[in-house]
Every structure is written in structure tokens, then in C-alpha cells.
Design a protein around this motif. Sequence first.
Motif, short mmCIF file in Angstrom:
data_model
loop_
_atom_site.label_atom_id
_atom_site.label_comp_id
_atom_site.label_asym_id
_atom_site.label_seq_id
_atom_site.Cartn_x
_atom_site.Cartn_y
_atom_site.Cartn_z
N LEU A 1 -44.68 82.91 -31.69
CA LEU A 1 -44.54 81.75 -32.55
C LEU A 1 -43.30 81.97 -33.40
CD1 LEU A 1 -45.72 79.11 -33.67
CD2 LEU A 1 -47.02 80.49 -35.30
N THR A 2 -42.38 80.99 -33.37
CA THR A 2 -41.15 81.10 -34.14
C THR A 2 -41.02 79.92 -35.09
OG1 THR A 2 -39.91 79.99 -32.39
CG2 THR A 2 -39.91 82.38 -32.34
N SER A 3 -40.25 80.14 -36.14
CA SER A 3 -39.98 79.07 -37.09
C SER A 3 -38.91 78.15 -36.50
CB SER A 3 -39.52 79.65 -38.42
OG SER A 3 -38.29 80.33 -38.25
N GLU A 4 -38.65 77.03 -37.16
CA GLU A 4 -37.65 76.09 -36.67
C GLU A 4 -36.27 76.71 -36.58
OE1 GLU A 4 -37.71 72.31 -38.62
OE2 GLU A 4 -39.86 72.07 -38.31
N ASP A 5 -35.98 77.69 -37.44
CA ASP A 5 -34.66 78.32 -37.40
C ASP A 5 -34.63 79.53 -36.47
OD1 ASP A 5 -36.05 80.18 -38.87
OD2 ASP A 5 -34.71 80.15 -40.59
N GLY A 6 -35.71 79.75 -35.69
CA GLY A 6 -35.73 80.79 -34.68
C GLY A 6 -36.27 82.13 -35.12
N GLY B 1 -44.77 85.55 -35.31
CA GLY B 1 -45.78 86.47 -34.82
C GLY B 1 -45.92 86.43 -33.31
N ASN B 2 -46.55 87.46 -32.78
CA ASN B 2 -46.86 87.57 -31.35
C ASN B 2 -48.36 87.62 -31.19
OD1 ASN B 2 -44.18 87.79 -30.31
ND2 ASN B 2 -44.12 89.90 -31.01
N ALA B 3 -48.85 87.01 -30.14
CA ALA B 3 -50.29 87.02 -29.86
C ALA B 3 -50.49 86.84 -28.36
CB ALA B 3 -50.97 85.88 -30.62
N TYR B 4 -51.72 86.90 -27.94
CA TYR B 4 -52.08 86.60 -26.56
C TYR B 4 -52.94 85.34 -26.56
CZ TYR B 4 -50.60 91.14 -24.73
OH TYR B 4 -49.86 92.22 -24.32
N VAL B 5 -52.72 84.48 -25.57
CA VAL B 5 -53.59 83.34 -25.33
C VAL B 5 -54.29 83.60 -24.00
CG1 VAL B 5 -52.26 81.67 -26.67
CG2 VAL B 5 -51.75 81.99 -24.26
N GLU B 6 -55.53 83.16 -23.89
CA GLU B 6 -56.27 83.38 -22.65
C GLU B 6 -56.13 82.16 -21.75
OE1 GLU B 6 -60.25 84.77 -23.38
OE2 GLU B 6 -59.48 86.70 -24.07
N VAL B 7 -55.81 82.43 -20.49
CA VAL B 7 -55.66 81.40 -19.47
C VAL B 7 -56.68 81.74 -18.38
CG1 VAL B 7 -54.10 80.36 -17.80
CG2 VAL B 7 -53.21 81.14 -20.01
N TYR C 1 -47.10 92.37 -21.68
CA TYR C 1 -47.40 92.04 -20.29
C TYR C 1 -48.45 90.95 -20.22
CZ TYR C 1 -45.34 96.66 -19.46
OH TYR C 1 -44.51 97.74 -19.42
N VAL C 2 -48.48 90.24 -19.08
CA VAL C 2 -49.59 89.35 -18.78
C VAL C 2 -50.69 90.25 -18.24
CG1 VAL C 2 -50.41 87.44 -17.36
CG2 VAL C 2 -48.07 87.40 -18.27
N ILE C 3 -51.83 90.29 -18.92
CA ILE C 3 -52.93 91.18 -18.57
C ILE C 3 -54.01 90.39 -17.83
CG2 ILE C 3 -54.69 92.76 -19.47
CD1 ILE C 3 -51.80 93.68 -19.99
N ARG C 4 -54.42 90.91 -16.68
CA ARG C 4 -55.48 90.30 -15.87
C ARG C 4 -56.77 91.05 -16.12
NH1 ARG C 4 -53.10 90.98 -11.51
NH2 ARG C 4 -54.22 92.78 -10.71
N LEU C 5 -57.74 90.37 -16.72
CA LEU C 5 -59.04 90.99 -17.01
C LEU C 5 -59.92 90.98 -15.76
CD1 LEU C 5 -59.69 89.31 -20.48
CD2 LEU C 5 -58.60 91.52 -19.99
N ALA C 6 -60.97 91.76 -15.80
CA ALA C 6 -61.87 91.91 -14.64
C ALA C 6 -62.48 90.58 -14.20
CB ALA C 6 -62.97 92.91 -14.97
#
Length: 80
Positions: free
Chosen positions: A17-22, A26-32, A2-7
Motif C-alpha cells: 500500500l502506497t501513498s499518492e506520492d509513492g 505497508g506490506n501485507a498478504y491478501v488471500e486468493v 513470495y506468493v505462498i501456496r497453502l496446503a
Amino acid sequence: MYVIRLADGTLRVPQSLTSEDGRLIGNAYVEVEPGDPEYDRWLQESLTEDEAAERRRRWAEENDELEREFLAFKADQEGA
């Protein structure tokens, strides 16, 4: 995920993140943060940490029938 909204208003957006062949690397969260050009787009579908935890809890409690169906399907596939 989910997109998590912090306080403080920061959003944690899932990113894969996928390789060129799909293949999944890995999975991660980026902060926006507020003011980011993508912020408003992600804000619409964001959940608080408590809301996300509640959805996970409900899913765990309410998926018994689905899990039984899946296990029966899996057993059929392994027996075939």
C-alpha cells in the motif's frame, strides 16, 4: 516477498500500500482462493511454505560475499 501456496490451495499474495506520492505505507498478504479470477495468474509463481523457507535459508547462508561487498560499499560512501 513470495506468493505462498497453502496446503488447502489458498494463495497468500504480497500486496503493498502506497501513498499518492509513492511512499510505502505497508506490506501485507491478501488471500486468493481457487476460483478467484486472479488465481491462475498467481498460481504460476507460487511456492509452498517449505519452498519459501528453503529459499530464505539458502539466501541467509549464501549471501556472505554479497554482504561483505555491501558493507565495504557502505563504508566507502560514509567516508566520502
